[in-house]
Design a protein around this motif. Structure first.
Motif, PDB file in Angstrom:
ATOM      1  N   GLU A 105       0.845  -1.199   0.000  1.00 14.96           N
ATOM      2  CA  GLU A 105       0.000   0.000   0.000  1.00 14.96           C
ATOM      3  C   GLU A 105       0.883   1.253   0.000  1.00 14.96           C
ATOM      4  O   GLU A 105       0.613   2.222  -0.729  1.00 14.96           O
ATOM      5  CB  GLU A 105      -0.939   0.017   1.205  1.00 14.96           C
ATOM      6  CG  GLU A 105      -2.137  -0.879   1.091  1.00 14.96           C
ATOM      7  CD  GLU A 105      -3.031  -0.501  -0.069  1.00 14.96           C
ATOM      8  OE1 GLU A 105      -3.277   0.693  -0.309  1.00 14.96           O
ATOM      9  OE2 GLU A 105      -3.460  -1.429  -0.770  1.00 14.96           O
ATOM     10  N   CYS A 106       1.936   1.221   0.780  1.00 16.33           N
ATOM     11  CA  CYS A 106       2.851   2.365   0.815  1.00 16.33           C
ATOM     12  C   CYS A 106       3.494   2.578  -0.554  1.00 16.33           C
ATOM     13  O   CYS A 106       3.606   3.707  -1.048  1.00 16.33           O
ATOM     14  CB  CYS A 106       3.938   2.189   1.849  1.00 16.33           C
ATOM     15  SG  CYS A 106       3.374   2.470   3.501  1.00 16.33           S
ATOM     16  N   LEU A 107       3.906   1.479  -1.145  1.00 12.52           N
ATOM     17  CA  LEU A 107       4.527   1.575  -2.456  1.00 12.52           C
ATOM     18  C   LEU A 107       3.532   2.082  -3.489  1.00 12.52           C
ATOM     19  O   LEU A 107       3.872   2.897  -4.345  1.00 12.52           O
ATOM     20  CB  LEU A 107       5.081   0.223  -2.893  1.00 12.52           C
ATOM     21  CG  LEU A 107       6.380  -0.211  -2.243  1.00 12.52           C
ATOM     22  CD1 LEU A 107       6.717  -1.645  -2.660  1.00 12.52           C
ATOM     23  CD2 LEU A 107       7.505   0.704  -2.641  1.00 12.52           C
ATOM     24  N   ARG A 108       2.314   1.608  -3.428  1.00 12.11           N
ATOM     25  CA  ARG A 108       1.285   2.069  -4.350  1.00 12.11           C
ATOM     26  C   ARG A 108       1.068   3.581  -4.207  1.00 12.11           C
ATOM     27  O   ARG A 108       0.938   4.316  -5.202  1.00 12.11           O
ATOM     28  CB  ARG A 108      -0.035   1.325  -4.096  1.00 12.11           C
ATOM     29  CG  ARG A 108      -0.100   0.007  -4.747  1.00 12.11           C
ATOM     30  CD  ARG A 108      -1.513  -0.551  -4.555  1.00 12.11           C
ATOM     31  NE  ARG A 108      -1.521  -1.976  -4.923  1.00 12.11           N
ATOM     32  CZ  ARG A 108      -2.455  -2.817  -4.626  1.00 12.11           C
ATOM     33  NH1 ARG A 108      -3.495  -2.433  -3.914  1.00 12.11           N
ATOM     34  NH2 ARG A 108      -2.384  -4.068  -5.012  1.00 12.11           N
ATOM     35  N   ASP A 109       0.997   3.948  -2.941  1.00  6.80           N
ATOM     36  CA  ASP A 109       0.801   5.389  -2.693  1.00  6.80           C
ATOM     37  C   ASP A 109       1.962   6.198  -3.283  1.00  6.80           C
ATOM     38  O   ASP A 109       1.751   7.230  -3.911  1.00  6.80           O
ATOM     39  CB  ASP A 109       0.669   5.672  -1.200  1.00  6.80           C
ATOM     40  CG  ASP A 109      -0.660   5.189  -0.652  1.00  6.80           C
ATOM     41  OD1 ASP A 109      -1.570   4.912  -1.471  1.00  6.80           O
ATOM     42  OD2 ASP A 109      -0.773   5.017   0.578  1.00  6.80           O
ATOM     43  N   ARG A 110       3.142   5.754  -3.121  1.00  2.81           N
ATOM     44  CA  ARG A 110       4.310   6.463  -3.638  1.00  2.81           C
ATOM     45  C   ARG A 110       4.288   6.498  -5.154  1.00  2.81           C
ATOM     46  O   ARG A 110       4.583   7.532  -5.765  1.00  2.81           O
ATOM     47  CB  ARG A 110       5.600   5.791  -3.179  1.00  2.81           C
ATOM     48  CG  ARG A 110       5.976   6.136  -1.800  1.00  2.81           C
ATOM     49  CD  ARG A 110       7.334   5.544  -1.518  1.00  2.81           C
ATOM     50  NE  ARG A 110       7.587   5.571  -0.085  1.00  2.81           N
ATOM     51  CZ  ARG A 110       8.547   4.952   0.509  1.00  2.81           C
ATOM     52  NH1 ARG A 110       9.370   4.228  -0.186  1.00  2.81           N
ATOM     53  NH2 ARG A 110       8.701   5.069   1.792  1.00  2.81           N
ATOM     54  N   VAL A 111       3.941   5.306  -5.736  1.00  8.50           N
ATOM     55  CA  VAL A 111       3.891   5.241  -7.194  1.00  8.50           C
ATOM     56  C   VAL A 111       2.807   6.194  -7.701  1.00  8.50           C
ATOM     57  O   VAL A 111       3.002   6.922  -8.678  1.00  8.50           O
ATOM     58  CB  VAL A 111       3.646   3.806  -7.668  1.00  8.50           C
ATOM     59  CG1 VAL A 111       3.321   3.741  -9.153  1.00  8.50           C
ATOM     60  CG2 VAL A 111       4.845   2.935  -7.356  1.00  8.50           C
ATOM     61  N   ARG A 112       1.681   6.241  -7.064  1.00 13.19           N
ATOM     62  CA  ARG A 112       0.595   7.134  -7.461  1.00 13.19           C
ATOM     63  C   ARG A 112       1.048   8.592  -7.357  1.00 13.19           C
ATOM     64  O   ARG A 112       0.762   9.414  -8.245  1.00 13.19           O
ATOM     65  CB  ARG A 112      -0.633   6.921  -6.581  1.00 13.19           C
ATOM     66  CG  ARG A 112      -1.538   5.878  -7.103  1.00 13.19           C
ATOM     67  CD  ARG A 112      -2.839   5.904  -6.294  1.00 13.19           C
ATOM     68  NE  ARG A 112      -3.140   4.528  -5.981  1.00 13.19           N
ATOM     69  CZ  ARG A 112      -3.701   4.084  -4.888  1.00 13.19           C
ATOM     70  NH1 ARG A 112      -4.018   4.907  -3.935  1.00 13.19           N
ATOM     71  NH2 ARG A 112      -3.938   2.825  -4.732  1.00 13.19           N
ATOM     72  N   ASP A 113       1.702   8.869  -6.299  1.00 13.96           N
ATOM     73  CA  ASP A 113       2.165  10.237  -6.077  1.00 13.96           C
ATOM     74  C   ASP A 113       3.160  10.626  -7.175  1.00 13.96           C
ATOM     75  O   ASP A 113       3.141  11.754  -7.675  1.00 13.96           O
ATOM     76  CB  ASP A 113       2.819  10.401  -4.719  1.00 13.96           C
ATOM     77  CG  ASP A 113       1.785  10.408  -3.609  1.00 13.96           C
ATOM     78  OD1 ASP A 113       0.593  10.587  -3.911  1.00 13.96           O
ATOM     79  OD2 ASP A 113       2.156  10.154  -2.437  1.00 13.96           O
ATOM     80  N   ARG A 114       4.009   9.781  -7.536  1.00 16.94           N
ATOM     81  CA  ARG A 114       5.003  10.080  -8.551  1.00 16.94           C
ATOM     82  C   ARG A 114       4.346  10.197  -9.923  1.00 16.94           C
ATOM     83  O   ARG A 114       4.787  10.988 -10.756  1.00 16.94           O
ATOM     84  CB  ARG A 114       6.069   9.001  -8.609  1.00 16.94           C
ATOM     85  CG  ARG A 114       7.056   9.191  -7.510  1.00 16.94           C
ATOM     86  CD  ARG A 114       8.232   8.316  -7.753  1.00 16.94           C
ATOM     87  NE  ARG A 114       9.093   8.445  -6.575  1.00 16.94           N
ATOM     88  CZ  ARG A 114      10.142   7.787  -6.378  1.00 16.94           C
ATOM     89  NH1 ARG A 114      10.514   6.893  -7.244  1.00 16.94           N
ATOM     90  NH2 ARG A 114      10.854   8.000  -5.328  1.00 16.94           N
TER      91      ARG A 114
END
Length: 183
Positions: free
Chosen positions: A158-167
């Protein structure tokens, strides 16, 4: 030599006739075997009947003894056959008893071995239950650990997804301002 009464005294009561009656006549073996008197015997008539009766009685006794001997011999033979049969039966009975005893001992051995196997089986079953419980505990612990790891992996994902989304969206305004200040 056989004495005869004189021809002059033919009556049976004369003295010469008494002498004639007192002469002893002997029986030969033919009489004993056949029971018949020979014509040339010299026993006077009164003694002939007595001797003849005695010889017949002796002959009957001998024949009775002979019959008794044959009956006894037959009974002895029958008894010996019965004894042989009884001996054979006793031998078979002894053999049967020995076989029965062997079968009983074999049965006892088999029962003892079966009881030993049962005890061993119970012990192995108990060990298997203990091992199964231990395996179950270890499996539960692993499952719990796996769940915890899965939950952490989900959080990380979930953290990685959030980061990927943010980027993918681009930098946020606050991030751009913060970067300018840092320059």
């Amino acid at each position: 030599m056989i004495r005869r009464p004189p021809r002059s005294t033919l009556s049976s009561s004369s003295a010469a006739s008494d002498v004639y009656k007192r002469q002893v006549r002997g029986y030969d073996t033919e009489y004993i075997e056949t029971g018949r008197v020979r014509a040339n015997t010299t026993t006077p008539a009164p003694y002939q009947h007595a001797t003849h009766g005695a010889l017949l009685a002796i002959r009957r006794l001998l024949q009775g003894a002979d019959d008794m001997y044959h009956r006894a011999a037959t009974q002895i033979a029958a008894s010996s056959l019965r004894l042989e049969k009884v001996t054979t039966i006793n031998t078979k009975l002894r053999t049967t008893k020995e076989l029965l005893q062997e079968k009983k001992e074999w049965g006892r051995d088999m029962r003892r071995k079966a009881e030993e196997r049962l005890v061993a089986s119970k012990a192995s079953t108990k060990q298997a239950k203990i091992q199964s419980r231990n395996n179950l505990k270890m499996t539960r612990e692993r499952a719990a650990t796996s769940k915890a790891q899965l939950a952490k992996a989900k959080e990380d994902l979930e953290c990685l997804r959030d980061r990927v989304r943010d980027r993918m969206r681009g930098p946020a305004k606050s991030d751009v301002i913060g970067k300018k200040r840092q320059r």
